[in-house]
Design an enzyme around this catalytic site. Structure first.
Site, PDB file in Angstrom:
ATOM      1  CD  GLU A   4      -2.553   5.689   6.911  1.00 20.35           C
ATOM      2  OE1 GLU A   4      -2.589   5.726   5.668  1.00 20.35           O
ATOM      3  OE2 GLU A   4      -1.646   5.093   7.549  1.00 20.35           O
ATOM      4  N   GLY A  64       2.896  -1.219   4.254  1.00 18.62           N
ATOM      5  CA  GLY A  64       2.982   0.193   3.883  1.00 18.62           C
ATOM      6  C   GLY A  64       4.374   0.568   3.446  1.00 18.62           C
ATOM      7  CB  SER A 105       5.721  -1.743  11.662  1.00 13.55           C
ATOM      8  OG  SER A 105       5.405  -0.375  11.903  1.00 13.55           O
ATOM      9  N   GLY A 146       3.161   2.388  10.793  1.00 11.00           N
ATOM     10  CA  GLY A 146       4.151   3.454  10.652  1.00 11.00           C
ATOM     11  C   GLY A 146       5.010   3.659  11.881  1.00 11.00           C
ATOM     12  CG  ASN A 154      -1.727   1.251   1.385  1.00  9.53           C
ATOM     13  OD1 ASN A 154      -1.770   2.089   0.481  1.00  9.53           O
ATOM     14  ND2 ASN A 154      -2.372   1.407   2.529  1.00  9.53           N
ATOM     15  CD1 TRP A 155       3.801   1.481  -2.817  1.00  7.81           C
ATOM     16  CD2 TRP A 155       3.701   2.716  -4.689  1.00  7.81           C
ATOM     17  NE1 TRP A 155       4.725   0.990  -3.718  1.00  7.81           N
ATOM     18  CE2 TRP A 155       4.688   1.726  -4.865  1.00  7.81           C
ATOM     19  CE3 TRP A 155       3.454   3.615  -5.741  1.00  7.81           C
ATOM     20  CZ2 TRP A 155       5.431   1.612  -6.036  1.00  7.81           C
ATOM     21  CZ3 TRP A 155       4.190   3.496  -6.912  1.00  7.81           C
ATOM     22  CH2 TRP A 155       5.176   2.509  -7.050  1.00  7.81           C
ATOM     23  CE  LYS A 156       0.123   3.273   4.942  1.00  3.25           C
ATOM     24  NZ  LYS A 156       0.280   3.402   6.368  1.00  3.25           N
ATOM     25  CG  HIS A 172      -5.784   2.259   5.516  1.00  2.00           C
ATOM     26  ND1 HIS A 172      -5.202   3.158   6.371  1.00  2.00           N
ATOM     27  CD2 HIS A 172      -4.850   1.318   5.249  1.00  2.00           C
ATOM     28  CE1 HIS A 172      -3.946   2.772   6.605  1.00  2.00           C
ATOM     29  NE2 HIS A 172      -3.708   1.669   5.929  1.00  2.00           N
ATOM     30  CD  GLU A 200      -3.314  -2.132   7.680  1.00  2.00           C
ATOM     31  OE1 GLU A 200      -2.207  -2.401   7.195  1.00  2.00           O
ATOM     32  OE2 GLU A 200      -3.948  -1.109   7.391  1.00  2.00           O
TER      33      GLU A 200
HETATM   34  P1  13P Z   1       3.288   0.474   7.545  1.00  2.00           P
HETATM   35  O1  13P Z   1       3.708  -0.872   6.957  1.00  2.00           O
HETATM   36  O2  13P Z   1       4.046   1.621   6.960  1.00  2.00           O
HETATM   37  O3  13P Z   1       3.251   0.443   9.020  1.00  2.00           O
HETATM   38  O4  13P Z   1       1.759   0.709   7.047  1.00  2.00           O
HETATM   39  C1  13P Z   1       0.826  -0.297   7.236  1.00  2.00           C
HETATM   40  C2  13P Z   1      -0.426   0.073   6.533  1.00  2.00           C
HETATM   41  O5  13P Z   1      -1.142   0.971   6.939  1.00  2.00           O
HETATM   42  C3  13P Z   1      -0.757  -0.681   5.318  1.00  2.00           C
HETATM   43  O6  13P Z   1      -2.060  -0.435   4.905  1.00  2.00           O
END
Ligand code: 13P
Length: 249
Positions: free
Chosen positions: A93, A229, A208, A172, A7-9, A91, A166
């Site tokens: 976020e 992520g 993470s 993160g 997931n590149w966000k 998600h 998650e």
């Molecule tokens: P990270 O792997 O950067 O912690 O992000 C996880 C995430 O939100 C994937 O959707």
């Protein structure tokens, strides 16, 4: 079969896609792993064109209607048209920063499934909720929304529903949840999905995940894969994680 989904966000661009494409083999090296990549919406078409066919391209969000007056939203039909194969819904976020609630997450998931996309529903508790001993209740509430929506998990279209656990506090942070915490929540989700939907939906872990901790996560029988992520911004990072998923399949 394990799913490793990047997931590149809100990161990346065509240059990173090019680098990614050049770092991937033409054929899938792991018959037991499905690799996917969720890129920002403007990159979806380019990702489908530039990445090898065996890499599934997906969207980070999806609307539940096929078309209409919904400025800024993306219809599942359009996602299908550009060659997307999956979409993420709910998600953390989206929930924490953009006010999406359980009901919206569920409608988004249902929209994806109705359209024949694989749908990934993200669930997970905040640090405060975990510390208050409410983690299991929060996840139950998030899944109950799906059960109460009255929309059947219509998997007859060939669509597939996955749950991604998650924990918000692990995303993160550089520190994944401990394997025992992940296993306990995966088992909880397995029991709930059997009760609510009559089937045990596959459950991924996200928060993470990296090449360093992938092996211990995939060693858990309950982990059907990972949602990745920041480590997915480097093609080698995602390849390492997928290799671990295959090695421990
Ligand atoms: P990270 O792997 O950067 O912690 O992000 C996880 C995430 O939100 C994937 O959707």
């Amino acid at each position: 079969m394990r799913h490793v989904i990047g997931n590149w966000k809100m990161n990346g661009g065509e240059a990173l896609l090019r680098e990614f494409a050049s770092g991937l083999p033409g054929e899938c090296p792991w018959p037991d792993v499905r690799l996917g990549l969720a890129v920002p919406a403007p990159l979806l078409g380019a990702a489908v064109r530039m990445l090898p066919d065996w890499v599934r391209v997906g969207a980070q969000n999806v609307h539940w209607e096929e078309a209409g007056a919904f400025t800024g939203e993306i219809s599942p039909a359009l996602l299908r048209e550009v060659g997307c194969r999956f979409a993420i819904a709910g998600h953390s976020e989206r929930r924490a920063l953009f006010g999406e609630d359980d009901a919206a997450a569920v409608r988004r998931l249902s929209g994806a499934l109705r359209s024949g996309l694989t749908g990934i529903l993200c669930v997970g508790e905040s640090r405060r909720e975990r510390e208050a001993g409410r983690a299991e209740d929060v996840v139950e509430r998030q899944l109950r929304g799906l059960a109460d929506a009255g929309e059947p998990l219509d998997l007859e279209t060939g669509a597939e529903a996955l749950i991604a656990y998650e924990p918000v506090w692990a995303i993160g942070s550089g520190e994944a949840a401990r394997p025992d915490q992940i296993a306990a929540m995966h088992e909880h989700i397995g029991r709930l999905s059997l009760r609510f939907f009559g089937t045990v939906l596959p459950v991924l872990y996200g928060g993470s995940v990296s090449g360093d901790n992938a092996a211990e996560i995939f060693a858990l029988n309950s982990a059907a894969g990972a949602l990745v992520g920041s480590a997915s911004l480097d093609v080698r990072g995602l390849i390492n994680i997928a290799s671990e998923a295959s090695r421990i399949a």
